[in-house]
Write a protein that holds these residues in place. Structure first.
Motif, short mmCIF file in Angstrom:
data_model
loop_
_atom_site.label_atom_id
_atom_site.label_comp_id
_atom_site.label_asym_id
_atom_site.label_seq_id
_atom_site.Cartn_x
_atom_site.Cartn_y
_atom_site.Cartn_z
N GLY A 15 25.09 -75.87 -76.81
CA GLY A 15 24.70 -76.73 -77.92
C GLY A 15 25.31 -76.35 -79.25
N HIS A 16 24.47 -76.14 -80.21
CA HIS A 16 24.87 -75.92 -81.59
C HIS A 16 25.31 -74.49 -81.90
CE1 HIS A 16 20.66 -74.84 -81.17
NE2 HIS A 16 20.87 -73.96 -82.11
N HIS A 17 25.14 -73.56 -81.01
CA HIS A 17 25.40 -72.15 -81.31
C HIS A 17 26.83 -71.89 -81.77
CE1 HIS A 17 21.56 -70.34 -80.15
NE2 HIS A 17 21.49 -71.34 -79.30
N LEU A 18 27.80 -72.45 -81.08
CA LEU A 18 29.20 -72.21 -81.46
C LEU A 18 29.54 -72.88 -82.79
CD1 LEU A 18 30.89 -72.56 -77.96
CD2 LEU A 18 30.39 -70.47 -79.23
N THR A 22 30.63 -70.70 -86.20
CA THR A 22 31.90 -71.03 -86.85
C THR A 22 31.69 -71.39 -88.31
OG1 THR A 22 32.74 -71.84 -84.73
CG2 THR A 22 33.94 -72.50 -86.70
N MET A 23 30.69 -72.22 -88.59
CA MET A 23 30.41 -72.61 -89.98
C MET A 23 29.98 -71.43 -90.84
SD MET A 23 28.46 -76.23 -89.28
CE MET A 23 27.97 -76.44 -90.98
N ILE A 24 29.15 -70.59 -90.30
CA ILE A 24 28.67 -69.42 -91.04
C ILE A 24 29.83 -68.45 -91.30
CG2 ILE A 24 27.20 -67.37 -90.88
CD1 ILE A 24 25.17 -69.26 -89.38
N ALA A 25 30.66 -68.23 -90.29
CA ALA A 25 31.82 -67.35 -90.46
C ALA A 25 32.75 -67.90 -91.54
CB ALA A 25 32.57 -67.21 -89.14
N ALA A 26 33.02 -69.20 -91.51
CA ALA A 26 33.90 -69.81 -92.51
C ALA A 26 33.33 -69.64 -93.92
CB ALA A 26 34.11 -71.29 -92.19
N PRO A 40 30.28 -65.40 -76.93
CA PRO A 40 30.77 -65.56 -75.56
C PRO A 40 31.99 -66.48 -75.46
CG PRO A 40 28.68 -66.69 -75.84
CD PRO A 40 28.95 -65.96 -77.11
N GLN A 41 32.29 -67.22 -76.53
CA GLN A 41 33.43 -68.15 -76.54
C GLN A 41 34.38 -67.84 -77.70
OE1 GLN A 41 34.23 -70.63 -74.44
NE2 GLN A 41 32.50 -70.27 -73.10
N PRO A 42 35.07 -66.71 -77.67
CA PRO A 42 35.92 -66.34 -78.81
C PRO A 42 37.06 -67.32 -79.09
CG PRO A 42 36.28 -64.85 -76.96
CD PRO A 42 35.13 -65.72 -76.60
N HIS A 43 37.62 -67.92 -78.04
CA HIS A 43 38.76 -68.83 -78.24
C HIS A 43 38.34 -70.10 -78.97
CE1 HIS A 43 41.24 -66.16 -75.95
NE2 HIS A 43 40.45 -66.26 -74.90
N PHE A 44 37.18 -70.62 -78.64
CA PHE A 44 36.68 -71.81 -79.33
C PHE A 44 36.48 -71.53 -80.82
CE2 PHE A 44 33.25 -74.28 -81.17
CZ PHE A 44 33.64 -75.57 -80.88
N VAL A 45 35.80 -70.45 -81.12
CA VAL A 45 35.51 -70.11 -82.52
C VAL A 45 36.80 -69.84 -83.29
CG1 VAL A 45 34.33 -68.49 -84.06
CG2 VAL A 45 33.21 -69.25 -81.95
N ASN A 47 39.86 -70.99 -82.65
CA ASN A 47 40.57 -72.25 -82.86
C ASN A 47 39.95 -73.07 -83.98
OD1 ASN A 47 42.51 -71.77 -80.93
ND2 ASN A 47 41.35 -72.76 -79.29
N GLU A 48 38.62 -73.11 -84.02
CA GLU A 48 37.95 -73.86 -85.08
C GLU A 48 38.24 -73.25 -86.46
OE1 GLU A 48 35.42 -76.70 -84.94
OE2 GLU A 48 36.93 -76.92 -83.37
N LEU A 49 38.18 -71.93 -86.56
CA LEU A 49 38.44 -71.29 -87.85
C LEU A 49 39.88 -71.50 -88.30
CD1 LEU A 49 36.47 -67.94 -87.45
CD2 LEU A 49 35.90 -69.85 -88.96
N LEU A 50 40.82 -71.42 -87.36
CA LEU A 50 42.23 -71.58 -87.71
C LEU A 50 42.59 -73.03 -88.01
CD1 LEU A 50 43.84 -69.21 -85.05
CD2 LEU A 50 43.59 -68.77 -87.50
N ARG A 51 42.17 -73.94 -87.16
CA ARG A 51 42.59 -75.34 -87.28
C ARG A 51 41.71 -76.17 -88.21
NH1 ARG A 51 43.79 -75.26 -81.16
NH2 ARG A 51 45.95 -74.57 -81.18
N LYS A 52 40.43 -76.15 -87.96
CA LYS A 52 39.52 -77.00 -88.73
C LYS A 52 39.31 -76.48 -90.15
CE LYS A 52 34.95 -79.13 -88.48
NZ LYS A 52 33.74 -79.24 -87.66
N TYR A 53 39.16 -75.16 -90.28
CA TYR A 53 38.88 -74.59 -91.60
C TYR A 53 40.12 -74.01 -92.28
CZ TYR A 53 33.97 -75.15 -90.45
OH TYR A 53 32.75 -75.68 -90.12
N GLY A 54 41.22 -73.89 -91.55
CA GLY A 54 42.46 -73.40 -92.13
C GLY A 54 42.38 -71.96 -92.63
N ILE A 55 41.63 -71.14 -91.93
CA ILE A 55 41.44 -69.75 -92.35
C ILE A 55 42.46 -68.86 -91.65
CG2 ILE A 55 39.84 -67.80 -92.27
CD1 ILE A 55 37.58 -69.86 -92.57
N ASP A 56 43.09 -68.02 -92.40
CA ASP A 56 44.08 -67.09 -91.88
C ASP A 56 43.40 -66.04 -91.00
OD1 ASP A 56 45.89 -64.82 -91.67
OD2 ASP A 56 47.07 -65.82 -93.22
N SER A 57 44.03 -65.70 -89.89
CA SER A 57 43.43 -64.76 -88.94
C SER A 57 43.33 -63.33 -89.48
CB SER A 57 44.19 -64.77 -87.62
OG SER A 57 45.53 -64.37 -87.84
N ASP A 58 43.90 -63.06 -90.64
CA ASP A 58 43.77 -61.73 -91.25
C ASP A 58 42.35 -61.48 -91.79
OD1 ASP A 58 46.41 -61.22 -90.74
OD2 ASP A 58 47.09 -61.76 -92.76
#
Length: 160
Positions: A15-18, A22-26, A40-45, A47-58
């Protein structure tokens, strides 16, 4: 020098957990903080941070985290305290390992879903002993462990 960081922990993926994690991390990253995410889903989170929020992986690091305690229901039952204790001690061990291996200093552990880490009879004094990190989180259903009857109210001091 150790890198100061905030760790976000949510061992659930339904459900809403991922979305929440993601929103809180951003939001935290936008405050110029380094964020370490356990999910448990690192790839989903990621991808969301990189693509949707445009946050650099650094600005963040994500690792797969599997909760070994299981049993997410029936927090009102006395035996659930053992599930909650296992959850806290497992996380403590994981955070210690991460801090040592990644050379980070953990300033705060944030739980987007704190409910599964509590149970009746698990009080703040026990948590101070078994979990040495500063922590905070969102607690959605406190009524599940707050005493509902007069008999239960005698035990209320134990929870608070």
């Amino acid at each position: 020098m150790k890198r100061s960081s905030i760790v976000i922990v949510d061992p659930f993926e339904s459900g809403h957990h991922l979305v929440y994690i993601t929103m809180i991390a951003a939001a935290i990253i936008k405050q110029d903080k380094f964020v370490y995410i356990l999910t448990p889903q690192p790839h989903f989170v990621e991808n969301e941070l990189l693509r949707k929020y445009g946050i650099d992986s650094d600005h963040f690091k994500i690792e797969k985290y599997t909760d070994l305690a299981g049993n997410y229901n029936n927090r009102k039952k006395v035996k659930y305290i053992f599930v909650a204790l296992k959850r806290w001690t497992q996380l403590r061990a994981e955070l210690k390992k991460i801090a040592e291996e990644k050379n980070i200093e953990i300033d705060l552990v944030f739980f987007p879903w704190l409910d599964s880490y509590f149970s009746r009879f698990l009080n703040k004094y026990v948590l101070d002993i078994i979990f040495p990190y500063n922590w905070s989180g969102l607690y959605f259903q406190p009524q599940d462990i707050i005493p509902q009857t007069r008999r239960d109210s005698r035990l209320h001091w134990w929870i608070n």
